[in-house]
Design an enzyme around this catalytic site. Structure first.
Site, mmCIF file in Angstrom:
data_model
loop_
_atom_site.group_PDB
_atom_site.id
_atom_site.type_symbol
_atom_site.label_atom_id
_atom_site.label_comp_id
_atom_site.label_asym_id
_atom_site.label_seq_id
_atom_site.Cartn_x
_atom_site.Cartn_y
_atom_site.Cartn_z
ATOM 1 N N THR A 217 0.833 -1.209 0.000
ATOM 2 C CA THR A 217 0.000 0.000 0.000
ATOM 3 C C THR A 217 0.868 1.259 0.000
ATOM 4 O O THR A 217 1.972 1.233 0.546
ATOM 5 C CB THR A 217 -0.870 -0.020 1.283
ATOM 6 N N ARG A 245 -14.108 -7.665 -0.278
ATOM 7 C CA ARG A 245 -13.370 -7.296 0.943
ATOM 8 C C ARG A 245 -12.810 -5.874 0.837
ATOM 9 O O ARG A 245 -12.230 -5.482 -0.178
ATOM 10 C CB ARG A 245 -12.221 -8.290 1.155
ATOM 11 N N ASP A 248 -8.342 -1.484 5.469
ATOM 12 C CA ASP A 248 -8.324 -0.343 6.389
ATOM 13 C C ASP A 248 -8.080 0.990 5.688
ATOM 14 O O ASP A 248 -8.475 2.040 6.189
ATOM 15 C CB ASP A 248 -7.238 -0.539 7.454
ATOM 16 N N GLY A 271 -4.880 -5.259 7.058
ATOM 17 C CA GLY A 271 -5.982 -4.323 7.258
ATOM 18 C C GLY A 271 -6.984 -4.697 8.331
ATOM 19 O O GLY A 271 -7.467 -3.827 9.061
HETATM 20 N N1 ASP Z 1 -3.559 -2.295 4.550
HETATM 21 C C1 ASP Z 1 -3.838 -2.853 3.255
HETATM 22 C C2 ASP Z 1 -5.104 -3.662 3.332
HETATM 23 O O1 ASP Z 1 -5.272 -4.412 4.266
HETATM 24 C C3 ASP Z 1 -2.762 -3.710 2.723
HETATM 25 C C4 ASP Z 1 -1.402 -3.054 2.636
HETATM 26 O O2 ASP Z 1 -1.026 -2.303 3.531
HETATM 27 O O3 ASP Z 1 -0.700 -3.294 1.659
HETATM 28 O O4 ASP Z 1 -5.888 -3.590 2.426
#
Ligand code: ASP
Length: 351
Positions: A217, A245, A248, A271
């Protein structure tokens, strides 16, 4: 009398000069946390990441430098990372169980405390811009799926064919994740074991493990010369995610939050844990109610609470005085900052 008037005049001049002085512009970014170690990084790959992170820092900083707002700087920095296949956002987003790229993004303006988010979008080239459009051009905070896409189109944002988001590396990662699911329990046990030991470099299994535990992310927090904070986060979510889905990143208070009175936060990691722990708001609340510094508050949540609950990942956080925190409880986190003096640094590993 003349003497007093002269004094009064000098005081006024002094106050207005102070008001016009540019504040402490600062910009902090992340490109995801996870099992990122020197052992599984080639010099070429490391250079590519460093170059992309530096470009994002410079693009965002240029906006702040010429008097742009923190929201504009966040958008510019995130565009660079969304347009790069290296990160799990925009081009380079991971695949869902059904073989699609479904992206989430959010933004928050610490001055107005307005926020905008999109979730599960598949055709918007730069989801962070759609989140900003939701914040600035709608009465809502979050829009999802085809509705969000319709809105983005109406607002003139760049719409692309879903195939634009395809990258071979991410597609392979999905196939591996699917294979692993057949032995889900074994795999989970192995992951647990390896988290404690750290991966053994070189083995194919470890490569798979590494892919599965990398959260790519992207996020940015910025402070502009008007003293305003903003935070933005953009993601493809998690490889092999199911049935609509949402992570976060687009949830205000979980993966993204900004308040001029406290701090701006953008998160990366698993997340589900970040949602349940309301990570970004918790950091802000510790500052607001307990008077903690941004560093202490971010450490408390990422290095204590999340660790106790098993939530892997990290955050970037910035307060109104330009103080930075970048804690993570994983092996590494792509991250960097550029401060008021123009000093910048890009970091990847724990040490
Ligand atoms: N936080 C992100 C999620 O759960 C994933 C990530 O940080 O790459 O969608």
């Amino acid at each position: 009398m003349k003497f007093f008037l002269t004094i009064l005049f000098s005081i006024c001049c002094c106050i207005s000069a102070q008001a016009q002085q540019p504040g402490k512009i600062t910009l902090v970014i992340h490109g995801g946390a996870g099992t990122i170690t020197r052992a599984n990084m080639s010099p070429e790959k490391e250079k590519a990441y460093r170059d992309a992170l530096n470009e994002a820092l410079q693009k965002g900083y240029a906006i702040l430098k010429k008097g742009g707002t923190s929201v504009q700087a966040v958008e510019a920095a995130i565009h660079v990372m969304e347009n790069s296949p290296l990160f799990n956002a925009g081009k380079g987003a991971v695949f869902t169980n059904e073989g699609k790229n479904e992206m989430d993004a959010a933004v928050m303006d610490g001055k107005s405390m307005k926020a905008g988010a999109v979730a599960g979008v598949t055709v918007i080239r730069n989801p962070i811009s759609a989140a900003i459009a939701v914040m600035e051009k709608s009465e809502h905070v979050m829009m999802a799926g085809t509705g969000a896409e319709k809105f983005a189109k109406e607002k003139g944002l760049n719409i692309v064919d879903p195939s634009y988001f395809y990258t071979e590396a991410r597609y392979k990662a999905l196939q591996k994740a699917k294979e692993d699911e057949k032995v889900e329990l074994d795999h989970n046990a192995k992951e647990e074991k390896d988290i404690k030991k750290g991966p053994k470099s070189g083995a194919v299994d470890d490569l798979i493990f590494t892919e599965g535990k990398k959260f790519g992310t992207v996020g940015c927090v910025a402070l502009d010369q008007f003293g305003n904070l903003a935070a933005g986060t953009s993601t493809g979510g998690m490889t092999n995610k199911r049935y609509g889905r949402i992570g976060d990143a687009p949830i205000i208070g979980a993966g993204t939050y900004a308040n001029n009175a406290t701090c701006a936060v953008s998160a990366t990691g698993h997340g589900e844990y970040f949602i349940r722990s309301v990570v970004a708001y918790d950091i802000s609340a510790l500052m607001e109610y307990k008077g903690l510094s941004v560093k202490d508050a971010a450490n408390e949540v990422v290095m204590k609470k999340l660790v106790e609950r098993g939530g892997e990942g990290g955050v970037i956080a910035l307060d109104k005085n330009g103080n930075i925190a970048m804690p993570f409880n994983s092996e590494g986190m792509y991250r960097g900052y550029i401060d008021n003096t123009g000093k910048s640094e890009v970091l990847i590993y724990k040490d």
